[in-house]
Design an enzyme around this catalytic site. Structure first.
Site, PDB file in Angstrom:
ATOM      1  CB  SER A  49      -0.922   0.066   1.233  1.00 49.38           C
ATOM      2  OG  SER A  49      -1.786  -1.177   1.194  1.00 49.38           O
ATOM      3  N   GLY A 221      -4.462  -1.995  -0.838  1.00 48.80           N
ATOM      4  CA  GLY A 221      -3.523  -2.104  -1.674  1.00 48.80           C
ATOM      5  C   GLY A 221      -3.305  -0.437  -1.930  1.00 48.80           C
ATOM      6  N   GLY A 223      -2.624   3.485  -3.771  1.00 49.27           N
ATOM      7  CA  GLY A 223      -3.203   4.305  -4.786  1.00 49.27           C
ATOM      8  C   GLY A 223      -4.671   4.714  -4.656  1.00 49.27           C
ATOM      9  CB  CYS A 249      -6.919  -0.681   3.826  1.00 56.05           C
ATOM     10  SG  CYS A 249      -6.274   0.648   4.041  1.00 56.05           S
ATOM     11  CG  LEU A 250      -7.687  -0.550  -2.777  1.00 56.09           C
ATOM     12  CD1 LEU A 250      -7.329   0.972  -2.885  1.00 56.09           C
ATOM     13  CD2 LEU A 250      -7.097  -1.341  -3.619  1.00 56.09           C
ATOM     14  CD  GLN A 253      -9.544   3.635   0.365  1.00 57.64           C
ATOM     15  OE1 GLN A 253      -9.041   3.305  -0.872  1.00 57.64           O
ATOM     16  NE2 GLN A 253      -8.946   3.863   1.342  1.00 57.64           N
ATOM     17  CG  ASN A 291      -0.519   2.318   4.732  1.00 59.53           C
ATOM     18  OD1 ASN A 291      -0.352   3.615   4.435  1.00 59.53           O
ATOM     19  ND2 ASN A 291       0.106   1.391   4.147  1.00 59.53           N
ATOM     20  N   GLY A 293      -4.868   6.912   2.845  1.00 62.62           N
ATOM     21  CA  GLY A 293      -4.757   8.371   2.392  1.00 62.62           C
ATOM     22  C   GLY A 293      -6.319   8.691   1.786  1.00 62.62           C
ATOM     23  CG  PHE A 294      -7.664   8.037  -1.588  1.00 60.81           C
ATOM     24  CD1 PHE A 294      -8.275   8.787  -2.203  1.00 60.81           C
ATOM     25  CD2 PHE A 294      -6.286   7.326  -1.666  1.00 60.81           C
ATOM     26  CE1 PHE A 294      -7.509   9.447  -3.383  1.00 60.81           C
ATOM     27  CE2 PHE A 294      -5.717   8.030  -2.621  1.00 60.81           C
ATOM     28  CZ  PHE A 294      -6.206   8.761  -3.740  1.00 60.81           C
ATOM     29  CG  HIS A 333      -4.213  -2.227   7.786  1.00 58.02           C
ATOM     30  ND1 HIS A 333      -4.130  -3.189   6.471  1.00 58.02           N
ATOM     31  CD2 HIS A 333      -4.157  -1.114   7.270  1.00 58.02           C
ATOM     32  CE1 HIS A 333      -4.093  -2.200   5.495  1.00 58.02           C
ATOM     33  NE2 HIS A 333      -4.027  -0.983   5.844  1.00 58.02           N
ATOM     34  CD  GLU A 335      -4.027  -6.477   7.796  1.00 56.74           C
ATOM     35  OE1 GLU A 335      -5.177  -6.249   8.230  1.00 56.74           O
ATOM     36  OE2 GLU A 335      -3.122  -5.549   7.455  1.00 56.74           O
TER      37      GLU A 335
HETATM   38  N1  LIG Z   1      -3.442   0.313   2.960  1.00 52.01           N
HETATM   39  C1  LIG Z   1      -4.394   0.697   2.005  1.00 52.01           C
HETATM   40  O1  LIG Z   1      -5.067  -0.314   1.317  1.00 52.01           O
HETATM   41  C2  LIG Z   1      -4.749   1.765   1.658  1.00 52.01           C
HETATM   42  C3  LIG Z   1      -5.705   2.013   0.537  1.00 52.01           C
HETATM   43  C4  LIG Z   1      -5.412   3.307  -0.345  1.00 52.01           C
HETATM   44  N2  LIG Z   1      -4.462   3.148  -1.325  1.00 52.01           N
HETATM   45  C5  LIG Z   1      -5.324   4.695   0.470  1.00 52.01           C
HETATM   46  O2  LIG Z   1      -4.278   5.131   0.350  1.00 52.01           O
HETATM   47  O3  LIG Z   1      -6.162   5.002   1.049  1.00 52.01           O
END
Ligand SMILES: NC(=O)CC[C@H](N)C(=O)O
Length: 361
Positions: A49, A221, A223, A249-250, A253, A291, A293-294, A333, A335
């Site tokens: 990520s 993941g 981005g 996380c990703l 989203q 972790n 950013g979105f 997270h 995990e």
């Molecule tokens: N750890 C992640 O899965 C980050 C998700 C996405 N890339 C974000 O920055 O928000």
């Protein structure tokens, strides 16, 4: 110190900070983000990520426990979160070239050099972090000898770069779970394999809707989640059915986007091991590893979805769930790796839902 060459960190707002080189003496551009986690650099640096990001660690002394050697668990790493370093560059205050730890086999600088990743130290990371908090995450670059242009990694399909090609099988167990690999951390795989699961790992754009499975898992993941149009399309098909889905996380989203909601970029993100979240409808809170950013914009969720967890620092969405179907996600997270394992029980909750779904079939 064996090497004390100068390098500089340049930000898109014109800030230039001169520091000293460790790791590879090379230039690299990316999005500059900070993490306030106090430990866990072997895990963070290998977390896919972080692809495309120049990571600022606010903990003032970094490198003193070195880097562990590689050991395998099934066919995946026992210790690292993937098979390579994913960050674009590393920024620290004090780099400890001396290291001492029972499982260390090399220094952080040597490990960065192995992957040709530049590090810069002797940086006032407190000043830098204040700047990133005020202005938001910025583009930046570490410049050694050759200058490089600034580059926004969020315009790239980073998931396509880190997702592993081909279908892979892990473990045996009574629950067959499909893991959509958008850049999965290996501890997600370890968490499943400790829980009576047969795991089928598929690439981010694989049409998993044709597979025979009991539950679907969407990984973390790098981005902008909106880049993952193929995954969102397949997920929309899965949301029409009733098989349990869990996203992290990703993955959270993507679930929000597939449901018809929207995501947005946070000013400077959440990256630490002590983010407090509250379970909606209760007074119960958990300390989580994060972790990202979105985030999912809760206000855009369709009526049949609701916020599952809320971040107690800024009120943003830390997970969503469907009101009637067994679909839920966390922006944090469970995990961990690194970070507190307080919410690892969510893997058990997911598998309980999978067992209930199978029993009701
Ligand atoms: N750890 C992640 O899965 C980050 C998700 C996405 N890339 C974000 O920055 O928000």
């Amino acid at each position: 110190m064996s090497e004390l060459k100068q390098v500089k960190l340049v930000l898109e707002d014109g800030t230039e900070i001169v520091g000293k080189s460790f790791g590879a003496f090379t230039s690299a551009a990316g999005e500059v983000v900070f993490s306030t986690a106090m430990t866990g650099y072997p895990e963070n640096l290998t977390d896919p990520s972080f692809a495309g990001q120049i990571l600022v660690l606010t903990y003032p002394m970094v490198g003193n426990y070195g880097v562990p050697g590689e050991e395998l668990y099934e066919s995946i790493s026992q210790i690292f979160e993937s098979d390579k370093i994913h960050i674009a560059g590393l920024v620290v205050n004090y780099y400890s070239e001396e290291h001492s730890h029972w499982n260390a086999t090399k220094s952080l600088g040597d490990w960065l050099s192995e992957y040709n990743i530049p590090g810069i130290f002797d940086v006032d990371t407190r000043m830098l972090t204040k700047k990133l908090r005020e202005k938001g995450a910025m583009l930046g670059k570490i410049v050694a000898e050759e200058d490089v242009p600034l580059h926004d990694p969020n315009l790239d399909n980073l998931v396509a770069q880190v997702s592993q090609p081909g279908v892979q099988h892990y473990g045996t167990g009574q629950h067959r779970i499909v893991l959509v690999d958008c850049g999965t951390k290996t501890n997600i795989i370890r968490c499943f394999l400790e829980r009576d699961v047969e795991l089928i790992r598929v690439p981010w754009d694989y049409d998993f809707t044709t597979l025979d499975y009991d539950g679907l898992f969407l990984s973390n993941g790098p981005g902008d989640p909106k880049m993952c149009t193929a995954t969102i399309g397949h997920l929309q098909t899965a949301l029409q059915q009733d098989k349990p889905i869990f996203g992290i996380c990703l993955g959270s989203q993507l679930m929000g986007l597939a449901a018809g909601g929207d995501t947005f970029k946070l000013k400077y993100g959440h990256r630490s091991h002590n983010q407090p979240v509250k379970l909606t409808g209760t007074q119960r809170s958990y300390i989580t590893s994060q972790n990202h950013g979105f985030a999912v914009d809760t206000d855009t969720l369709p009526a049949e979805w609701t916020m599952l967890f809320e971040n107690l620092n800024d009120g943003t969405c830390e997970g969503i769930k469907h009101k009637t179907k067994p679909f839920f996600s966390t922006q944090f997270h469970p995990e961990a790796a690194g970070g507190p394992q307080d919410t690892e029980f969510l893997f058990d909750d997911f598998l309980k839902v999978v067992a209930e779904y199978k029993a009701a079939k």
